[in-house]
Motif scaffolding. Structure first.
Motif, mmCIF file in Angstrom:
data_model
loop_
_atom_site.group_PDB
_atom_site.id
_atom_site.type_symbol
_atom_site.label_atom_id
_atom_site.label_comp_id
_atom_site.label_asym_id
_atom_site.label_seq_id
_atom_site.Cartn_x
_atom_site.Cartn_y
_atom_site.Cartn_z
ATOM 1 N N SER A 1 0.831 -1.209 0.000
ATOM 2 C CA SER A 1 0.000 0.000 0.000
ATOM 3 C C SER A 1 0.862 1.254 0.000
ATOM 4 C CB SER A 1 -0.978 -0.001 1.179
ATOM 5 O OG SER A 1 -0.304 -0.238 2.390
ATOM 6 N N ARG B 1 0.595 4.015 -2.899
ATOM 7 C CA ARG B 1 0.302 5.391 -2.541
ATOM 8 C C ARG B 1 1.316 6.346 -3.160
ATOM 9 N NH1 ARG B 1 -2.801 6.086 1.531
ATOM 10 N NH2 ARG B 1 -2.240 3.973 2.097
ATOM 11 N N LEU C 1 8.001 11.924 4.336
ATOM 12 C CA LEU C 1 7.652 10.891 5.312
ATOM 13 C C LEU C 1 8.835 10.582 6.228
ATOM 14 C CD1 LEU C 1 5.618 8.380 3.103
ATOM 15 C CD2 LEU C 1 4.736 9.944 4.841
ATOM 16 N N ALA D 1 -8.799 4.845 2.058
ATOM 17 C CA ALA D 1 -7.712 5.805 2.237
ATOM 18 C C ALA D 1 -6.424 5.090 2.636
ATOM 19 C CB ALA D 1 -8.101 6.834 3.293
ATOM 20 N N ARG D 2 -6.538 4.134 3.533
ATOM 21 C CA ARG D 2 -5.335 3.430 3.993
ATOM 22 C C ARG D 2 -4.670 2.640 2.883
ATOM 23 N NH1 ARG D 2 -5.180 1.530 10.035
ATOM 24 N NH2 ARG D 2 -6.710 2.902 10.995
ATOM 25 N N GLU D 3 -5.461 2.052 2.007
ATOM 26 C CA GLU D 3 -4.901 1.194 0.963
ATOM 27 C C GLU D 3 -4.579 1.968 -0.309
ATOM 28 O OE1 GLU D 3 -3.911 -1.780 1.593
ATOM 29 O OE2 GLU D 3 -4.704 -1.692 3.618
ATOM 30 N N GLY D 4 -5.001 3.206 -0.367
ATOM 31 C CA GLY D 4 -4.677 3.992 -1.551
ATOM 32 C C GLY D 4 -5.511 3.622 -2.760
ATOM 33 N N ALA E 1 2.522 6.691 6.179
ATOM 34 C CA ALA E 1 1.923 6.890 4.864
ATOM 35 C C ALA E 1 0.431 6.645 4.909
ATOM 36 C CB ALA E 1 2.590 5.966 3.842
ATOM 37 N N ALA E 2 0.019 5.682 5.738
ATOM 38 C CA ALA E 2 -1.411 5.377 5.849
ATOM 39 C C ALA E 2 -2.145 6.533 6.520
ATOM 40 C CB ALA E 2 -1.617 4.097 6.641
ATOM 41 N N GLU F 1 -0.979 9.951 6.824
ATOM 42 C CA GLU F 1 -0.911 11.204 6.088
ATOM 43 C C GLU F 1 -0.896 10.945 4.594
ATOM 44 O OE1 GLU F 1 1.483 14.287 7.164
ATOM 45 O OE2 GLU F 1 1.422 13.939 9.311
#
Lengths: 149, 149
Positions: free
Chosen positions: A20, A24, A115, B55-58, B141-142, B144
């Motif tokens: 993920s 992203r 990040l 959102a978490r997985e994009g 990343a998950a 933000e």
DNA sequence: TATTGTTATACTCTATAACTATA
DNA sequence: TATAGTTATAGAGTATAACAATA
């Protein structure tokens, strides 16, 4: 050994999560993840045959034929004949392909920078130190096909 | 800083290469990479709403609706209502889903073991040391969302 | 009005099977 | 006969746009 088994499991889980993260970081309206990985391989290891490329990227031979056709249509890769064995089609990256990869990497580096800046310095250092090993790991995987029981 | 910029770039390149490693380690006739990553998230962070998961997985919200429907059809995930907010659909992992992930991770751990055994001990240690940091990186990343200029 | 989720539709990507050409 | 590659076809997966329901 038990210590190794523990990190194998942790690494297996970590790789799952990286999917993920990678998705992203991929620019939305651009080439696919496989296409980018293939261009990276072509950039690093020069012209390669379709079968060789397919094995390295973990896709089927017809799948690679189609991917290469797509890349060629976009002007990012180029087919050429093999001098000695006329069955072989050699695939190389074009100047446009190199440029695309350079832009893409610069963008990713920026995003990663944002990040990484939020990570503790210890974590950043550990990741930087592990990179050469991770690179060798992916090279091993490209060389020796994995067994799927 | 320059030292950081160098490792950002190296990390960007390294992530590209990890795509083919991850694909190669995926059992061929199984669920997709996104499906596996989603199940991993559900396993770790309990029931979550569709939007949150997306959102978490994009992936997009409709994309997650479809993925969850697929997982539900395979008996790997389950929808349930939210007590307070009736717009929300909570998605959880089933026992079958947990079992699939456990099997999958065990298989990956075995495959990785074979590869890691061929690496110098230094590389193995460095990778093991970097894992907690990589995990925190994916969590960042998950949380933000990344900017795509 | 804003938010959560679904449905409808189209497109990209990839696999399997069957085929052609060269060694 | 074996190997390198292509073509044909079908299916999985994902996105955008339009919609329904709840806050």
């Amino acid at each position: 050994m038990s210590a190794t088994a523990v990190s194998d499991r942790a690494l297996a889980i970590g790789l799952e999560r990286l999917v993920s993260l990678i998705r992203r970081l991929a620019p939305p309206s651009s080439i696919s993840l496989t296409a980018a990985s293939t261009l990276a391989t072509l950039m690093a290891d020069g012209p390669l045959g379709i079968s060789d490329l397919a094995a390295r990227e973990g896709v089927t031979q017809p799948g690679m034929t189609q991917l290469v056709s797509r890349l060629e249509g976009q002007g990012l890769a180029r087919r050429s004949g093999h001098a000695a064995d006329r069955r072989v089609v050699l695939v190389g990256i074009t100047a446009a392909g190199r440029q695309l990869m350079a832009d893409r990497r610069a963008l990713r580096a920026e995003q990663l920078s944002l990040l990484l800046d939020q990570l503790p310095a210890d974590d950043r250092d550990a990741i930087a130190t592990a990179l050469p090993g991770l690179t060798r790991l992916t090279e091993l995987a490209a060389t020796e096909p994995v067994q799927h029981a």
